[in-house]
Design an enzyme around this catalytic site. Structure first.
Site, PDB file in Angstrom:
ATOM      1  N   CYS A 203      -1.888  -2.719   7.818  1.00 49.05           N
ATOM      2  CA  CYS A 203      -1.837  -3.619   6.662  1.00 49.05           C
ATOM      3  C   CYS A 203      -0.568  -4.466   6.607  1.00 49.05           C
ATOM      4  CB  CYS A 203      -2.033  -2.824   5.380  1.00 49.05           C
ATOM      5  SG  CYS A 203      -3.691  -2.073   5.302  1.00 49.05           S
TER       6      CYS A 203
ATOM      7  N   LYS B  94      -7.162  -4.758  -2.801  1.00 43.88           N
ATOM      8  CA  LYS B  94      -7.915  -5.237  -1.650  1.00 43.88           C
ATOM      9  C   LYS B  94      -8.842  -4.147  -1.135  1.00 43.88           C
ATOM     10  CE  LYS B  94      -3.927  -4.300   1.332  1.00 43.88           C
ATOM     11  NZ  LYS B  94      -4.536  -3.331   2.246  1.00 43.88           N
TER      12      LYS B  94
ATOM     13  N   HIS C  35     -10.703   7.167   1.888  1.00 43.39           N
ATOM     14  CA  HIS C  35      -9.347   7.105   1.339  1.00 43.39           C
ATOM     15  C   HIS C  35      -9.257   6.042   0.262  1.00 43.39           C
ATOM     16  CE1 HIS C  35      -9.379   3.844   4.296  1.00 43.39           C
ATOM     17  NE2 HIS C  35      -8.395   3.291   3.588  1.00 43.39           N
TER      18      HIS C  35
ATOM     19  N   HIS D  28     -17.543   3.035   1.141  1.00 47.03           N
ATOM     20  CA  HIS D  28     -17.139   1.774   1.779  1.00 47.03           C
ATOM     21  C   HIS D  28     -17.554   1.759   3.249  1.00 47.03           C
ATOM     22  CE1 HIS D  28     -14.482  -1.458   3.260  1.00 47.03           C
ATOM     23  NE2 HIS D  28     -14.612  -1.926   2.036  1.00 47.03           N
TER      24      HIS D  28
ATOM     25  N   ASP E 146      -4.738  -0.667  -1.753  1.00 43.22           N
ATOM     26  CA  ASP E 146      -6.059  -0.424  -1.187  1.00 43.22           C
ATOM     27  C   ASP E 146      -6.922   0.158  -2.298  1.00 43.22           C
ATOM     28  OD1 ASP E 146      -6.779  -1.073   1.427  1.00 43.22           O
ATOM     29  OD2 ASP E 146      -6.932   1.003   2.070  1.00 43.22           O
TER      30      ASP E 146
ATOM     31  N   ASP F 147       0.794  -1.242   0.000  1.00 45.25           N
ATOM     32  CA  ASP F 147       0.000   0.000   0.000  1.00 45.25           C
ATOM     33  C   ASP F 147       0.822   1.286   0.000  1.00 45.25           C
ATOM     34  OD1 ASP F 147      -1.969  -1.897   0.230  1.00 45.25           O
ATOM     35  OD2 ASP F 147      -2.776  -1.183   2.117  1.00 45.25           O
TER      36      ASP F 147
ATOM     37  N   HIS G 153     -10.801   0.931  -2.590  1.00 48.82           N
ATOM     38  CA  HIS G 153     -12.149   0.942  -2.030  1.00 48.82           C
ATOM     39  C   HIS G 153     -13.173   1.558  -2.985  1.00 48.82           C
ATOM     40  CE1 HIS G 153     -10.740  -0.285   1.865  1.00 48.82           C
ATOM     41  NE2 HIS G 153      -9.996   0.784   2.038  1.00 48.82           N
TER      42      HIS G 153
END
Length: 202
Positions: free
Chosen positions: A156, A111, A86, A57, A51, A13, A53
């Site tokens: 993470c 993810k 974010h 989310h 990441d 990330d 999203h």
């Protein structure tokens, strides 16, 4: 020297959203980019996580009226920290840091795409059941050892390293190339959890 084909570098990330100026900036998050870039040539396999999203989310505080970022709520899969919006798909916040050598990646594991479940780990969503597919890829490639770097040490990176150790990989977290959020002592707890899982800290 030919890199060891059983050893992979997992870069967690390293995105604009987690660097200074991002929506969930980790202090000093951009400082690790040159060191990570320098490591890449020494590995047969470089894998990036991202990441990614959808808008709205369930881990975003904005999706919970009356709640604020960093509040803790109960989700069907357990406790969940609520975050500022974010790394929303397709935004500059979700893009990799511009100086990261992202072209070196064998694959990118995205993810946090399920709107109902967050995903800290590179291996499983936060329900601890739904796989990302990374384990299958690594086993197909014959990888047995992992070095992990990136953001954030206590979320993470931590969850990814502990899951990898549970799956039987030999895991090293290179702390000098990670940075932490350190939310209410989360960094100390993460280090204890990593050591208990048998993860090496370098």
């Amino acid at each position: 020297m030919i890199p060891d084909p059983t050893h992979a570098l997992i870069v967690i990330d390293v995105q604009n959203g987690f660097c200074p100026g991002g929506n969930l900036a980790v202090p000093g998050g951009d400082e690790i980019v040159p060191g990570i870039n320098a490591l890449m040539d020494g590995f047969a396999h470089v894998i990036l996580t991202q990441d990614w999203h959808p808008s709205g989310h369930s881990s975003f505080a904005s999706s919970h009226p009356g709640k604020a970022p960093y509040d803790l709520v109960e989700m069907p899969y357990g406790p969940q920290v609520l975050w500022p919006d974010h790394c929303v798909q397709g935004t500059e916040d979700a893009a990799f840091h511009p100086d990261l050598r992202s072209h070196m990646a064998r694959t990118i594991v995205r993810k946090g795409m399920n709107p109902a479940v967050d995903s800290y780990s590179a291996f499983f969503e936060n329900d601890q059941k739904t796989p990302t597919g990374l384990d299958g890829l690594l086993r197909t490639l014959g990888v047995t050892r992992l070095t992990m770097v990136g953001l954030a040490t206590d979320f993470c990176v931590n969850f990814s390293a502990v899951d990898a150790a549970k799956l039987g990989y030999a895991v090293t977290v290179q702390e000098s190339l990670c940075r932490a959020i350190d939310l209410d002592g989360s960094l100390t707890a993460a280090r204890q959890g990593l050591q208990a899982a048998g993860v090496s800290l370098a």
